[in-house]
Write a protein that holds these residues in place. Structure first.
Motif, PDB file in Angstrom:
ATOM      1  N   GLU A   3      47.380  75.073  44.888  1.00  7.91           N
ATOM      2  CA  GLU A   3      47.510  76.672  45.633  1.00  7.91           C
ATOM      3  C   GLU A   3      45.391  77.287  44.957  1.00  7.91           C
ATOM      4  O   GLU A   3      45.556  76.593  44.107  1.00  7.91           O
ATOM      5  N   ARG A   4      45.728  78.403  45.737  1.00  8.99           N
ATOM      6  CA  ARG A   4      44.240  78.907  45.650  1.00  8.99           C
ATOM      7  C   ARG A   4      44.548  80.084  44.970  1.00  8.99           C
ATOM      8  O   ARG A   4      45.479  80.895  44.936  1.00  8.99           O
ATOM      9  N   ARG A  18      41.025  82.200  45.793  1.00  3.50           N
ATOM     10  CA  ARG A  18      40.646  82.450  46.183  1.00  3.50           C
ATOM     11  C   ARG A  18      41.123  82.448  47.446  1.00  3.50           C
ATOM     12  O   ARG A  18      41.491  81.954  47.937  1.00  3.50           O
ATOM     13  N   ASP A  19      41.469  84.407  48.041  1.00  6.77           N
ATOM     14  CA  ASP A  19      41.896  83.852  49.496  1.00  6.77           C
ATOM     15  C   ASP A  19      40.346  83.900  50.387  1.00  6.77           C
ATOM     16  O   ASP A  19      39.055  84.016  49.860  1.00  6.77           O
ATOM     17  N   GLY A  20      40.550  84.147  51.296  1.00  4.51           N
ATOM     18  CA  GLY A  20      39.686  84.465  52.268  1.00  4.51           C
ATOM     19  C   GLY A  20      39.229  83.082  52.576  1.00  4.51           C
ATOM     20  O   GLY A  20      39.494  81.636  52.379  1.00  4.51           O
ATOM     21  N   GLU A  21      37.621  82.935  53.309  1.00  2.00           N
ATOM     22  CA  GLU A  21      36.901  81.658  53.723  1.00  2.00           C
ATOM     23  C   GLU A  21      35.583  81.412  53.553  1.00  2.00           C
ATOM     24  O   GLU A  21      35.130  83.119  53.293  1.00  2.00           O
ATOM     25  N   PRO A  60      44.005  77.575  53.664  1.00  2.00           N
ATOM     26  CA  PRO A  60      44.436  78.825  53.033  1.00  2.00           C
ATOM     27  C   PRO A  60      46.414  78.268  53.305  1.00  2.00           C
ATOM     28  O   PRO A  60      46.981  78.484  52.311  1.00  2.00           O
ATOM     29  N   TYR A  84      36.066  76.246  55.022  1.00  2.00           N
ATOM     30  CA  TYR A  84      37.144  75.980  54.322  1.00  2.00           C
ATOM     31  C   TYR A  84      36.712  75.284  52.634  1.00  2.00           C
ATOM     32  O   TYR A  84      35.607  74.125  52.809  1.00  2.00           O
ATOM     33  N   TRP A  92      37.872  77.656  43.229  1.00  2.00           N
ATOM     34  CA  TRP A  92      39.200  78.370  44.213  1.00  2.00           C
ATOM     35  C   TRP A  92      40.022  77.896  43.479  1.00  2.00           C
ATOM     36  O   TRP A  92      40.750  78.715  44.736  1.00  2.00           O
TER      37      TRP A  92
END
Lengths: 214, 289
Positions: B219-220, B222-225, B240, B257, B186
């Motif tokens: 830094e991710r 992929r977004d969201g949960e 996030p 998370y 992620w």
């Protein structure tokens, strides 16, 4: 119960004392969890099902991670699920007096009585727990409804409240905030800290609701 | 009562080795954050290693014996007095009825364990006497005036020990070994390098549930949960915001998370002694197989 598909279960690392088996769907989780529970080797300390995964925690001095990986792969195969019997049956008496009962029935296009009858007729089982000690997420065999959560969660949901959210039914072991639509109340001991077995609804338990009218 | 709390200090609870193996029921492990210090304190007074003791955070704890007791204090270090005399930590000390035990604010580490011969006898809840501060299981945090019973079970001899080699985890930076986590993909490749090469500091939100870390943003990609999945003590969750949190013994048993890495079990005790402002340095755990 159909077996998990071995190819679709991904085993991920979770530190040096656990593995996270990702089954991909709630149904596959139920099958995988049942198969793991039925073949659980020494050294496994917990099996924690969730919406798409089963967390396997272990003592690596007894069960090395590599052997645990092999065991999970085998349990995820077609032979694994055959070993799993049904979980214990628990009856939970409910008074259908929830503040959201009528609204929820209307939302689903049912009469209030029809919703109660469907809820009573469904065989539920505990898919996983979470949120608070003893809070079980129940899925119903053939239960077709997806119930939206309340737009604004309640700041206080009383202990014993029985609610619906998404595909799940659940009962609040104690007073907490919550956004589930409340259809009834139970006095069942969902969480009894003084009991040897403090949680009434453990994963894989089957649940039958009965109606309290008096 | 066997002893009476005169001042709880910043935050004191009763802890044993916790409730391992009940996460599937929604129950966290809880228990002593520095398990090695608890075990040692118990051994020093002839208890079983898993007996319940008082976990004192930051210091300022005072209690009086109401009958003759034996006590050992381990873990975080500061001046220790019994009946007005300075006494040694990490040693069994006779605690006569009527005398006051006093732990000054700690100068090294953040959690000390006060073990009394016989063990602190509070009710067992779901297999443990520990206070779970997140779920509210076990007794409330100790307050001035609370009386505590001391048990009489499982006793061995008080060992004859002149000196116990003990290093309080007060080095800065604290060395923390990390084993792989389930959701590393992620994150940007740079995030994993930053995790191991970056300078991390324990933030002000640090308690039995977890430690929020200050440092570079992870830094991710992929977004969201995630749909909620099982967690373990030591899981390094990244919300996030990119600011990681390390879950500790009272942490939630499931979470949404992504976990980039997990603190090796052997490094968890050191984190139980980390205080806001302490620096952490992460290194790779040796593969266990």
């Amino acid at each position: 119960m159909s077996g998990g598909d071995a190819a679709s279960v991904v085993v991920r690392p979770m530190g040096d004392r656990a593995l996270l088996a990702e089954a991909g769907s709630l149904e596959a989780v139920l099958a995988l969890h049942a198969a793991l529970d039925a073949s659980r080797p020494a050294g496994v300390t917990d099996l924690v099902p969730a919406a798409q995964t089963v967390l396997v925690t272990l003592d690596p001095a007894v069960l090395p991670l590599s052997r645990a990986r092999a065991w999970i792969a085998e349990a995820a195969g077609p032979a694994g699920a055959d070993a799993a019997g049904p979980g214990p049956l628990v009856e939970v008496a409910v008074r259908y007096d929830g503040p959201d009962l009528a609204d929820t029935a209307e939302l689903l296009g049912l009469t209030t009585r029809a919703l109660v009858e469907r809820h009573l007729a469904t065989e539920w089982s505990v898919a996983f727990t979470g949120f608070a000690p003893g809070f079980a997420y129940l899925v119903g065999a053939g239960w077709p409804f997806e119930v939206p959560r309340l737009a604004a969660p309640r700041t206080r949901v009383p202990a014993g409240a029985v609610g619906l959210a998404g595909p799940f039914c659940g009962a609040y072991p104690r007073e907490t905030p919550g956004g589930w639509r409340l259809i009834g109340t139970t006095r069942a001991p969902l969480f009894d800290p003084d009991a040897d077995d403090p949680v009434l609804l453990a994963p894989r338990s089957r649940v039958r609701f009965t109606e309290v009218t008096a | 009562m066997s002893l009476r709390v005169l001042a709880p200090g910043l935050f004191s609870t009763v802890q044993d080795l916790g409730r391992e193996g009940r996460a599937a029921l929604g129950i966290a492990r809880s228990g002593a954050l520095d398990r090695g210090a608890l075990r040692l304190a118990n051994r020093l007074v002839g208890n079983r290693e898993d007996a319940a003791a008082i976990e004192v955070a930051v210091g300022g704890f005072r209690a009086a014996a109401e009958r003759d007791l034996w006590v050992a204090v381990t873990g975080a270090g500061g001046d220790l007095h019994l009946g007005g005399r300075a006494v040694d930590s990490h040693a069994a000390v006779h605690w006569p009825a009527g005398e006051e035990l006093s732990l000054a604010p700690f100068v090294a580490g953040v959690r000390a364990y006060v073990a009394v011969r016989g063990g602190i006898d509070v009710p067992v809840v779901a297999g443990s006497r520990s206070t779970d501060t997140l779920a509210g299981l076990g007794g409330a945090p100790l307050r001035a005036g609370d009386g505590l019973e001391v048990g009489r079970e499982g006793l061995g001899e008080v060992p004859t020990v002149d000196a116990v080699p003990w290093l309080t985890h007060a080095e800065s930076p604290i060395e923390v070994r990390l084993a792989p986590g389930p959701r590393a993909e992620w994150f940007a490749a740079s995030a994993l390098s930053l995790l191991f090469d970056g300078a991390w500091t324990v933030g002000s939100a640090a308690d039995r549930v977890g430690l929020r870390l200050d440092g570079p943003t992870l830094e991710r990609v992929r977004d969201g949960e995630l749909p909620s999945e099982g967690m373990v003590p030591g899981a390094l969750q990244v919300p996030p915001s990119g600011r990681p949190t390390i879950l500790l013994a009272d942490g939630p048993v499931t979470g949404g998370y992504p976990v980039i890495a997990v603190v090796a079990d052997a490094s968890l005790d050191a984190l139980g002694q980390a205080r806001p402002g302490d620096r952490l340095r992460f290194s790779h755990a040796r593969p266990s197989e």
